[in-house]
Write a protein that holds these residues in place. Structure first.
Motif, PDB file in Angstrom:
ATOM      1  N   LYS A  67       9.392  -3.539   8.737  1.00 10.83           N
ATOM      2  CA  LYS A  67      10.768  -3.725   9.179  1.00 10.83           C
ATOM      3  C   LYS A  67      11.784  -3.011   8.293  1.00 10.83           C
ATOM      4  O   LYS A  67      12.982  -3.090   8.545  1.00 10.83           O
ATOM      5  CB  LYS A  67      11.092  -5.221   9.213  1.00 10.83           C
ATOM      6  N   GLY A  68      11.300  -2.331   7.261  1.00  7.40           N
ATOM      7  CA  GLY A  68      12.228  -1.702   6.331  1.00  7.40           C
ATOM      8  C   GLY A  68      11.903  -0.246   6.073  1.00  7.40           C
ATOM      9  O   GLY A  68      11.759   0.544   7.011  1.00  7.40           O
ATOM     10  N   VAL A  69      11.778   0.113   4.793  1.00  8.92           N
ATOM     11  CA  VAL A  69      11.519   1.482   4.365  1.00  8.92           C
ATOM     12  C   VAL A  69      10.017   1.736   4.406  1.00  8.92           C
ATOM     13  O   VAL A  69       9.263   1.254   3.561  1.00  8.92           O
ATOM     14  CB  VAL A  69      12.063   1.723   2.938  1.00  8.92           C
ATOM     15  N   GLY A 123       0.768  -1.236   0.000  1.00 14.81           N
ATOM     16  CA  GLY A 123       0.000   0.000   0.000  1.00 14.81           C
ATOM     17  C   GLY A 123       0.798   1.284   0.000  1.00 14.81           C
ATOM     18  O   GLY A 123       0.214   2.365   0.043  1.00 14.81           O
ATOM     19  N   GLY A 124       2.116   1.216  -0.062  1.00 13.55           N
ATOM     20  CA  GLY A 124       2.915   2.428   0.041  1.00 13.55           C
ATOM     21  C   GLY A 124       3.292   3.073  -1.268  1.00 13.55           C
ATOM     22  O   GLY A 124       3.619   4.253  -1.315  1.00 13.55           O
ATOM     23  N   ALA A 125       3.269   2.297  -2.343  1.00 17.97           N
ATOM     24  CA  ALA A 125       3.694   2.801  -3.649  1.00 17.97           C
ATOM     25  C   ALA A 125       2.679   2.383  -4.709  1.00 17.97           C
ATOM     26  O   ALA A 125       1.609   1.862  -4.403  1.00 17.97           O
ATOM     27  CB  ALA A 125       5.090   2.271  -3.984  1.00 17.97           C
ATOM     28  N   ALA A 137       4.349  -8.521  -5.401  1.00 19.45           N
ATOM     29  CA  ALA A 137       4.416  -8.961  -4.005  1.00 19.45           C
ATOM     30  C   ALA A 137       5.557  -8.177  -3.380  1.00 19.45           C
ATOM     31  O   ALA A 137       6.737  -8.437  -3.647  1.00 19.45           O
ATOM     32  CB  ALA A 137       4.682 -10.460  -3.926  1.00 19.45           C
ATOM     33  N   GLN A 138       5.214  -7.187  -2.582  1.00 21.10           N
ATOM     34  CA  GLN A 138       6.252  -6.345  -1.984  1.00 21.10           C
ATOM     35  C   GLN A 138       5.800  -5.819  -0.635  1.00 21.10           C
ATOM     36  O   GLN A 138       4.614  -5.834  -0.296  1.00 21.10           O
ATOM     37  CB  GLN A 138       6.624  -5.186  -2.911  1.00 21.10           C
ATOM     38  N   ASN A 139       6.798  -5.378   0.138  1.00 25.42           N
ATOM     39  CA  ASN A 139       6.532  -4.754   1.422  1.00 25.42           C
ATOM     40  C   ASN A 139       7.617  -3.716   1.667  1.00 25.42           C
ATOM     41  O   ASN A 139       8.265  -3.269   0.707  1.00 25.42           O
ATOM     42  CB  ASN A 139       6.456  -5.807   2.541  1.00 25.42           C
ATOM     43  N   THR A 140       7.812  -3.315   2.899  1.00 23.09           N
ATOM     44  CA  THR A 140       8.796  -2.280   3.180  1.00 23.09           C
ATOM     45  C   THR A 140      10.232  -2.766   2.999  1.00 23.09           C
ATOM     46  O   THR A 140      11.163  -1.952   2.985  1.00 23.09           O
ATOM     47  CB  THR A 140       8.640  -1.749   4.617  1.00 23.09           C
ATOM     48  N   GLN A 141      10.410  -4.087   2.845  1.00 25.06           N
ATOM     49  CA  GLN A 141      11.751  -4.651   2.722  1.00 25.06           C
ATOM     50  C   GLN A 141      12.163  -4.950   1.283  1.00 25.06           C
ATOM     51  O   GLN A 141      13.339  -5.189   1.027  1.00 25.06           O
ATOM     52  CB  GLN A 141      11.858  -5.918   3.573  1.00 25.06           C
ATOM     53  N   HIS A 168       9.235   5.120   1.198  1.00 26.75           N
ATOM     54  CA  HIS A 168       8.612   4.200   0.240  1.00 26.75           C
ATOM     55  C   HIS A 168       7.468   4.906  -0.493  1.00 26.75           C
ATOM     56  O   HIS A 168       6.583   5.481   0.122  1.00 26.75           O
ATOM     57  CB  HIS A 168       8.073   2.982   0.995  1.00 26.75           C
ATOM     58  N   GLY A 169       7.527   4.893  -1.820  1.00 26.22           N
ATOM     59  CA  GLY A 169       6.457   5.479  -2.611  1.00 26.22           C
ATOM     60  C   GLY A 169       6.577   6.957  -2.890  1.00 26.22           C
ATOM     61  O   GLY A 169       5.631   7.573  -3.391  1.00 26.22           O
ATOM     62  N   THR A 170       7.731   7.557  -2.622  1.00 28.47           N
ATOM     63  CA  THR A 170       7.860   9.001  -2.821  1.00 28.47           C
ATOM     64  C   THR A 170       7.707   9.391  -4.297  1.00 28.47           C
ATOM     65  O   THR A 170       7.025  10.372  -4.615  1.00 28.47           O
ATOM     66  CB  THR A 170       9.213   9.518  -2.302  1.00 28.47           C
ATOM     67  N   GLY A 171       8.338   8.639  -5.185  1.00 28.56           N
ATOM     68  CA  GLY A 171       8.253   8.978  -6.606  1.00 28.56           C
ATOM     69  C   GLY A 171       6.848   8.830  -7.151  1.00 28.56           C
ATOM     70  O   GLY A 171       6.370   9.681  -7.914  1.00 28.56           O
ATOM     71  N   CYS A 172       6.171   7.763  -6.764  1.00 26.29           N
ATOM     72  CA  CYS A 172       4.784   7.549  -7.187  1.00 26.29           C
ATOM     73  C   CYS A 172       3.898   8.670  -6.679  1.00 26.29           C
ATOM     74  O   CYS A 172       3.078   9.238  -7.421  1.00 26.29           O
ATOM     75  CB  CYS A 172       4.260   6.210  -6.643  1.00 26.29           C
ATOM     76  N   THR A 173       4.051   8.990  -5.405  1.00 27.44           N
ATOM     77  CA  THR A 173       3.212  10.005  -4.766  1.00 27.44           C
ATOM     78  C   THR A 173       3.424  11.371  -5.387  1.00 27.44           C
ATOM     79  O   THR A 173       2.462  12.117  -5.649  1.00 27.44           O
ATOM     80  CB  THR A 173       3.520  10.047  -3.257  1.00 27.44           C
ATOM     81  N   LEU A 174       4.673  11.730  -5.647  1.00 27.29           N
ATOM     82  CA  LEU A 174       4.977  13.032  -6.245  1.00 27.29           C
ATOM     83  C   LEU A 174       4.390  13.148  -7.647  1.00 27.29           C
ATOM     84  O   LEU A 174       3.731  14.151  -7.974  1.00 27.29           O
ATOM     85  CB  LEU A 174       6.492  13.241  -6.300  1.00 27.29           C
TER      86      LEU A 174
END
Length: 269
Positions: free
Chosen positions: A248-250, A14-16, A41-45, A205-211
């Motif tokens: 546990k990650g970004v 849900g972050g990007a 399939a991804q997460n903060t790691q 996480h997701g800064t480029g997408c969000t911008l």
């Protein structure tokens, strides 16, 4: 209400990707719609698997939106394959949306290649010429411009090279440089520096997408390219400053910080 379409991959955490884009659209008061190009399939790691969506389904998603709803802006993110890129380009050529923002997603923060190497040429020749604004970060700009970027002068040189590929504006993001997070917006004639302090956090996480989604929303809302980028830069800076230490990650940025603040919902942050 303006309607903005994101064409991108899905992020299960849900972050990007699609999820970040829709959150960014909502934060800017536009109605968000989506064409999903891939499921990850991804997460903060990191990113652990990618399933590309069949191009006929992508084509049908595009048609389903444009045949029914007026689209005021389009944001394009993860497009991993040549056939996906050409399908999207054909759809955009057919429906001719006015505002197109392209985030040339190539490699995830964890090092996963989200754009297949043989699809780079298609991205540059089929999609970039359609863009109102393209938003590469420094590693992406180095790949596109075939040069090393260490200084602001080299950022300018790379932006000029990328601009010659056809987009109306190039926003080269400077977050990967040491020091302040200075971005450069180039319109083919002049360079506009967008400066901001560097925020000490790993949760980006997701800064480029969000911008890029924020820029698309601002264009849909009637702002000029310069204004759309400046407002989006201010928005993402706030979102990073109040990012979440989730996982546990970004961790992800806070898409709704200003809205939560107005609603008095930040007491448990």
């Amino acid at each position: 209400m303006k309607k903005v379409l994101t064409i991108a991959g899905s992020d299960s955490s849900g972050g990007a990707g699609i999820q970040a884009d829709l959150k960014s659209f909502s934060a800017h008061g536009v109605f968000g719609m989506s064409v999903i190009t891939a499921v990850t399939a991804q997460n903060t790691q990191g990113v652990f698997a990618v399933q590309d969506i069949d191009i006929h389904v992508i084509e049908k998603q595009i048609a389903a939106i444009f045949d029914d709803i007026k689209v005021d802006a389009v944001k394009i993110g993860m497009v991993s394959r040549t056939e996906t890129i050409r399908t999207i380009a054909a759809g955009l050529a057919k429906y001719k949306p006015q505002n197109i923002v392209i985030d040339p997603v190539m490699i995830s923060k964890s090092g996963y290649y989200l754009l297949q190497p043989d699809a780079v040429d298609a991205l540059l020749t089929d999609l970039l010429p359609l863009a109102t604004i393209v938003t590469p970060n420094i590693p992406e700009a180095e790949e596109i411009a075939h040069m090393k970027i260490d200084s602001l002068k080299e950022m300018e040189e790379a932006a000029a090279i990328i601009h010659r590929l056809g987009p109306s504006y190039v926003l080269l993001k400077g977050g990967h440089r040491v020091g302040d997070a200075t971005d450069i917006l180039f319109d083919g004639t002049s360079y506009h520096y967008l400066e901001s302090k560097r925020i000490e956090t790993q949760n980006t996480h997701g800064t480029g997408c969000t911008l890029s989604a924020a820029i698309a929303a601002n264009l849909a809302n009637g702002w000029t390219a310069d204004e759309a980028v400046a407002r989006a830069k201010e928005y993402i800076t706030t979102a990073i400053e109040h990012s979440f230490a989730i996982g546990k990650g970004v961790g992800p940025v806070h898409h709704f910080y200003n809205l939560y603040q107005k609603a008095g919902m930040l007491s448990n942050e």
